[in-house]
Design an enzyme around this catalytic site. Structure first.
Site, short mmCIF file in Angstrom:
data_model
loop_
_atom_site.label_atom_id
_atom_site.label_comp_id
_atom_site.label_asym_id
_atom_site.label_seq_id
_atom_site.Cartn_x
_atom_site.Cartn_y
_atom_site.Cartn_z
N ARG A 104 -29.77 44.64 -4.02
CA ARG A 104 -30.17 43.23 -4.11
C ARG A 104 -31.65 43.24 -4.48
O ARG A 104 -32.47 43.77 -3.71
CB ARG A 104 -29.94 42.50 -2.79
CG ARG A 104 -30.59 41.14 -2.75
CD ARG A 104 -30.12 40.30 -1.60
NE ARG A 104 -28.73 39.88 -1.80
CZ ARG A 104 -28.10 38.98 -1.06
NH1 ARG A 104 -28.73 38.41 -0.05
NH2 ARG A 104 -26.85 38.64 -1.32
N HIS A 131 -25.20 36.66 -9.40
CA HIS A 131 -24.62 37.13 -8.14
C HIS A 131 -23.13 37.42 -8.40
O HIS A 131 -22.25 36.71 -7.93
CB HIS A 131 -24.82 36.08 -7.05
CG HIS A 131 -24.61 36.58 -5.65
ND1 HIS A 131 -24.30 37.90 -5.37
CD2 HIS A 131 -24.66 35.94 -4.44
CE1 HIS A 131 -24.17 38.05 -4.05
NE2 HIS A 131 -24.38 36.88 -3.48
N GLN A 134 -20.36 37.82 -5.49
CA GLN A 134 -19.99 36.56 -4.85
C GLN A 134 -18.93 35.83 -5.67
O GLN A 134 -17.92 35.37 -5.13
CB GLN A 134 -21.24 35.67 -4.69
CG GLN A 134 -20.96 34.32 -4.09
CD GLN A 134 -20.63 34.38 -2.61
OE1 GLN A 134 -21.37 34.95 -1.84
NE2 GLN A 134 -19.51 33.78 -2.21
N ASP A 231 -24.79 25.32 -3.62
CA ASP A 231 -25.66 26.39 -3.12
C ASP A 231 -26.97 25.74 -2.71
O ASP A 231 -27.23 24.58 -3.05
CB ASP A 231 -25.87 27.43 -4.25
CG ASP A 231 -26.66 28.65 -3.80
OD1 ASP A 231 -26.85 28.85 -2.58
OD2 ASP A 231 -27.11 29.42 -4.69
N CYS A 271 -21.62 29.46 -1.27
CA CYS A 271 -21.73 30.91 -1.10
C CYS A 271 -22.35 31.28 0.25
O CYS A 271 -22.15 32.39 0.73
CB CYS A 271 -22.54 31.50 -2.24
SG CYS A 271 -24.18 30.77 -2.40
N ARG A 299 -15.43 37.98 1.08
CA ARG A 299 -16.44 38.91 0.53
C ARG A 299 -16.06 40.34 0.92
O ARG A 299 -16.16 41.26 0.11
CB ARG A 299 -17.84 38.60 1.09
CG ARG A 299 -18.46 37.30 0.62
CD ARG A 299 -18.77 37.28 -0.86
NE ARG A 299 -19.62 38.37 -1.31
CZ ARG A 299 -20.94 38.41 -1.22
NH1 ARG A 299 -21.59 37.40 -0.70
NH2 ARG A 299 -21.62 39.45 -1.69
#
Ligand code: CP
Ligand code: NVA
Length: 313
Positions: A104, A131, A134, A231, A271, A299
């Site tokens: 990340r 991302h 996700q 988000d 998310c 996830r």
């Protein structure tokens, strides 16, 4: 040496995405069989986080362990990166010790540099631009929660992304474009998805039959939609803009009034982490249209499918 990487969602083909969704379903339903057979025994995954994480960190680490492999969580502050060793050299060295790297990073280009210089798979666990893990997991959640017969049926799904035109919006545009879905992205002026991603999405959608559009009016954007996705208004790294953004994004809150403009069976996704009461109300987040917590659980299952895809000998 050529490796399999997941840096951008568009690194995967439509067929690979469908295969990942199928394997995720299998992993979720046959958890004990996978735990017993330990398909990743002897493999090590290095996990590097330049930004905080709950879901990505824990689901990759637990997911790797459950498949018999070893997660190795590396704090960038403890690595020589902190003293100026280059990403290129770090990538070359880690390639000699471990079997895959999940990172990340603050900058998307940094993940690209690591991928270019590694001889092992590199997975993007979020950057300022994308991302992908996700969204792959979210695609599975839609198939599961909307009870689609096959992942190919995603083609008939309309998703309305309401909020900041950020990394999530970019990966969603690519996913919809690859799979032939319809996506409407609704953001305030000056906070829309970056042109590069919209253009790429439009190009990919020409092949898949997908539809990509931008609509500044959130009520128009959610008309006849299957999924409302949102988000945070201020992503990691933009925290100091949070108060300013709260004024600009007010109209884009996912609340009961907005849901009234969508289909009665619309599902709401986020998310996470959420700023409850900002981009989404408590009532919606904890209400009957929300599939947010199922989404978060998945996830784990999708990370495992990704790891198996990239690491299985
Ligand atoms: N959605 C997501 O990636 O969450 P984390 O930041 O907790 O990993
Ligand atoms: N857009 C958010 C996503 C968090 C998972 C961020 O980058 O902070």
């Amino acid at each position: 040496m050529e490796t399999n990487d997941l840096v951008s969602l568009s690194d995967f083909s439509k067929e690979q995405i469908f295969a990942l969704i199928r394997e995720t379903k299998k992993i979720k339903t046959e958890k004990d069989i996978y735990a017993k057979s330990k398909p990743l025994a002897g493999k090590t995954l290095a996990l590097i986080f330049q930004k905080p994480s709950t879901r990505t960190l824990v689901s990759f680490a637990a997911g790797m362990a459950q498949l018999g492999g070893s997660p190795l969580i590396l704090n960038p502050q403890d690595l020589q990166l902190k003293r100026g060793e280059t990403l290129t050299d770090t990538a070359k060295i880690l390639s000699r010790y471990v079997d895959a790297i999940m990172i990340r990073a603050n900058k998307h280009e940094d993940v690209q540099e690591i991928a270019r210089n590694s001889t092992i798979p590199v997975i993007n666990g979020l950057t300022d631009k994308e991302h992908p893990c996700q969204v792959l997991s979210d695609l599975f959640t839609i198939v599961e929660q909307k009870k689609l017969s096959t992942p190919e049926d995603l083609k008939g799904i309309k998703i309305s992304y309401v909020g900041d035109g950020n990394n999530m919006a970019h990966s969603w545009i690519l996913a919809a474009a690859l799979l032939g879905m319809e996506i409407v992205v609704s953001s305030p002026k000056n906070y829309t998805a970056e042109k590069e991603f919209v253009q790429k999405g439009i190009e990919l959608a020409k092949i898949s039959g997908g539809k990509i559009s931008l609509e500044s009016d959130p009520m128009a954007a959610v008309s006849n939609t299957d999924i409302i996705y949102t988000d945070v208004w201020a992503s990691m790294g933009k925290d100091e803009e949070r108060d300013h953004r709260k004024q600009i994004f007010t109209q884009y809150q996912v609340n009961m009034a907005l849901l009234a403009f969508a289909k009665p069976d619309v599902s709401v996704m986020h998310c996470l982490p959420a700023h409850r009461g900002e981009e989404i109300t408590e009532e919606v987040m904890d209400g009957p249209r929300s599939i947010i917590f199922e989404q978060a659980e998945n996830r784990l299952h999708m990370q495992q499918a990704i790891l198996l895809h990239l690491l299985r000998a």
